[in-house]
Design a protein around this motif. Structure first.
Motif, PDB file in Angstrom:
ATOM      1  N   GLU A 179      -4.247 -14.552   6.302  1.00  0.00           N
ATOM      2  CA  GLU A 179      -2.829 -14.327   5.989  1.00  0.00           C
ATOM      3  C   GLU A 179      -2.253 -15.506   5.214  1.00  0.00           C
ATOM      4  OE1 GLU A 179      -1.336 -11.540   9.713  1.00  0.00           O
ATOM      5  OE2 GLU A 179      -1.347 -13.718   9.961  1.00  0.00           O
ATOM      6  N   THR A 227      -7.796  -3.460  12.137  1.00  0.00           N
ATOM      7  CA  THR A 227      -7.438  -2.690  13.317  1.00  0.00           C
ATOM      8  C   THR A 227      -7.590  -1.214  12.990  1.00  0.00           C
ATOM      9  OG1 THR A 227      -5.603  -2.134  14.831  1.00  0.00           O
ATOM     10  CG2 THR A 227      -5.016  -2.749  12.596  1.00  0.00           C
ATOM     11  N   ASP A 229      -2.561   2.198  11.721  1.00  0.00           N
ATOM     12  CA  ASP A 229      -1.564   1.924  10.696  1.00  0.00           C
ATOM     13  C   ASP A 229      -0.581   3.089  10.716  1.00  0.00           C
ATOM     14  OD1 ASP A 229      -2.157   3.554   7.764  1.00  0.00           O
ATOM     15  OD2 ASP A 229      -3.692   3.635   9.328  1.00  0.00           O
ATOM     16  N   GLU A 264       5.885   3.018  13.658  1.00  0.00           N
ATOM     17  CA  GLU A 264       6.179   3.010  15.091  1.00  0.00           C
ATOM     18  C   GLU A 264       7.643   2.630  15.240  1.00  0.00           C
ATOM     19  OE1 GLU A 264       4.667  -0.072  18.036  1.00  0.00           O
ATOM     20  OE2 GLU A 264       3.302   1.602  18.418  1.00  0.00           O
ATOM     21  N   GLU A 268       9.353   0.219  12.597  1.00  0.00           N
ATOM     22  CA  GLU A 268       8.391  -0.750  12.104  1.00  0.00           C
ATOM     23  C   GLU A 268       7.238  -0.037  11.395  1.00  0.00           C
ATOM     24  OE1 GLU A 268       8.854  -3.923  12.332  1.00  0.00           O
ATOM     25  OE2 GLU A 268      10.393  -4.102  13.878  1.00  0.00           O
ATOM     26  N   VAL A 269       6.829  -0.594  10.251  1.00  0.00           N
ATOM     27  CA  VAL A 269       5.702  -0.048   9.504  1.00  0.00           C
ATOM     28  C   VAL A 269       4.518  -1.004   9.621  1.00  0.00           C
ATOM     29  CG1 VAL A 269       4.863   0.744   7.267  1.00  0.00           C
ATOM     30  CG2 VAL A 269       7.268   1.078   7.883  1.00  0.00           C
ATOM     31  N   TYR A 270       3.365  -0.473  10.014  1.00  0.00           N
ATOM     32  CA  TYR A 270       2.188  -1.308  10.261  1.00  0.00           C
ATOM     33  C   TYR A 270       1.062  -0.977   9.274  1.00  0.00           C
ATOM     34  CZ  TYR A 270       4.329  -2.712  14.666  1.00  0.00           C
ATOM     35  OH  TYR A 270       5.183  -3.221  15.596  1.00  0.00           O
ATOM     36  N   SER A 271       0.278  -2.011   8.940  1.00  0.00           N
ATOM     37  CA  SER A 271      -0.904  -1.863   8.106  1.00  0.00           C
ATOM     38  C   SER A 271      -2.145  -2.103   8.948  1.00  0.00           C
ATOM     39  CB  SER A 271      -0.869  -2.864   6.944  1.00  0.00           C
ATOM     40  OG  SER A 271      -2.115  -2.908   6.267  1.00  0.00           O
ATOM     41  N   ASP A 272      -3.229  -1.423   8.624  1.00  0.00           N
ATOM     42  CA  ASP A 272      -4.484  -1.690   9.331  1.00  0.00           C
ATOM     43  C   ASP A 272      -5.268  -2.816   8.676  1.00  0.00           C
ATOM     44  OD1 ASP A 272      -5.269  -0.410   7.034  1.00  0.00           O
ATOM     45  OD2 ASP A 272      -6.599   1.037   8.024  1.00  0.00           O
ATOM     46  N   GLN A 301      -2.128  -8.502   5.741  1.00  0.00           N
ATOM     47  CA  GLN A 301      -1.137  -8.534   4.677  1.00  0.00           C
ATOM     48  C   GLN A 301      -0.566  -9.942   4.524  1.00  0.00           C
ATOM     49  OE1 GLN A 301      -0.583  -6.070   2.668  1.00  0.00           O
ATOM     50  NE2 GLN A 301      -1.842  -4.579   3.783  1.00  0.00           N
TER      51      GLN A 301
END
Length: 339
Positions: A93, A153, A156, A159, A162-166, A169
């Motif tokens: 990161e 992970t 993605d 939720e 909130e927006v998640y990436s697998d 980032q």
């Protein structure tokens, strides 16, 4: 003076970034000013060393983030980040963030192995998992996967709000292709070649097939390229301590020679159980240093260098040394300044 097979293509320098614990800000500012000077002098790259629990740069990625905002062209590297102290996901990161901030100028250099003095720091570094930690090459592979955008992970999506990436980032395209491995043994050189990494060689190697530093380093470069997909075109950068004295004052010359004299005994024979071999520091006029480099078996195999600045000199000493390297030594090695 014999001519090299090809002129020097990439000119870089390395600093440890020492500071006075009573005034650490001043030392970090000195490092940033040297990077700025390097760009003004036409260096292609500036690299910082990594020191934990010492009075040198402990957070090279943070220092290079600052340097990225004070320069425009010069490439920025780490030589090297010991991954035994790092979480590869978190480091990925940070590296990607700084690479984006710099406009794609980051050259991360890493190494593996147990952290130095591990018995003294294990309880602070890994209080619950010290005996289970793996300090091998897998940490580099994990870092490479994260930099390449491999999944970190299995989730993605959204939720709540909130927006998640697998994937880790941000993603910085091309960064994984600029990862260097700092190696000093045949095993590490071969492994780095097999992974398609670039190779950072320094003034420290392990005596395996020889006790002659230049020959050991030459052999490691050959082993690296023999395993690398790009063969003889694979990137290798050599890092030696060079101290040109062309524009140095009499006082500086005396100090520099005392420094080299104190470090020379360790170069006479392999040191310790690991049979570590140190390269002699090169000191003299740029013409004299160029002659020594041209006769160096490993230097004849590279067209990139990252000359290391001595550890304990003052800011004005470094200004003189960098200026002489850029304006006198580099032309003697077939490279004209790009001011």
């Amino acid at each position: 003076m014999p001519l090299p097979a090809q002129p020097l293509r990439q000119l870089g320098f390395l600093t440890i970034g020492l500071f006075d614990p009573a005034d650490p800000g001043r030392g970090h500012e000195s490092t940033l000013r040297l990077v700025e000077l390097g760009e003004e002098l036409g260096f292609d790259s500036a690299w910082v060393r990594h020191r934990h629990l010492q009075y040198g740069i402990s957070s090279p990625v943070a220092v290079l983030a600052a340097a990225s905002q004070r320069t425009e062209r010069i490439e920025l590297g780490t030589a090297v980040i010991p991954l035994g102290w790092e979480n590869p996901l978190r480091l990925a990161e940070d590296l990607a963030t700084v690479d984006l901030l710099s406009g794609g100028r980051l050259n991360p250099g890493v190494s593996v192995g147990r952290p130095g003095h591990y018995d003294r720091v294990a309880s602070a570094l890994y209080p619950h998992t010290a005996e289970a930690e793996d300090f091998g090459y897998d940490r580099v592979r994990r870092l490479l996967d994260f930099l390449r955008g491999e999944p970190a992970t299995d989730f993605d999506g959204v939720e709540g709000i909130e927006v998640y990436s697998d994937r880790v980032q941000p993603v910085s395209p091309g960064l994984a292709g600029r990862l260097w491995y700092g190696g000093g043994s045949l095993r590490s050189a071969r492994w780095a070649g097999e992974q398609g990494l670039s190779l950072l060689t320094s003034n420290v190697v392990r005596a395996e097939e020889s006790e002659d530093f230049a020959e050991i380093q030459r052999s490691q470069i050959a082993a690296f390229r023999a395993r690398h997909p790009e063969g003889g075109r694979a990137r290798v950068s050599q890092g030696l301590v060079v101290i040109p004295t062309d524009s140095a004052s009499a006082e500086q010359r005396a100090k520099y020679r005392d420094y080299v004299r104190g470090r020379t005994p360790r170069t006479a024979a392999p040191q310790g159980p690991a049979r570590t071999v140190f390269a002699p520091d090169l000191i003299g006029t740029s013409t004299e240093i160029a002659e020594q480099l041209y006769s160096h078996a490993a230097f004849r195999e590279v067209d990139e260098v990252v000359f290391a600045l001595p550890f304990s000199f003052g800011h004005e000493d470094y200004v003189q040394i960098l200026t002489d390297i850029a304006t006198r030594l580099a032309p003697a090695l077939g490279r004209q300044p790009t001011l």
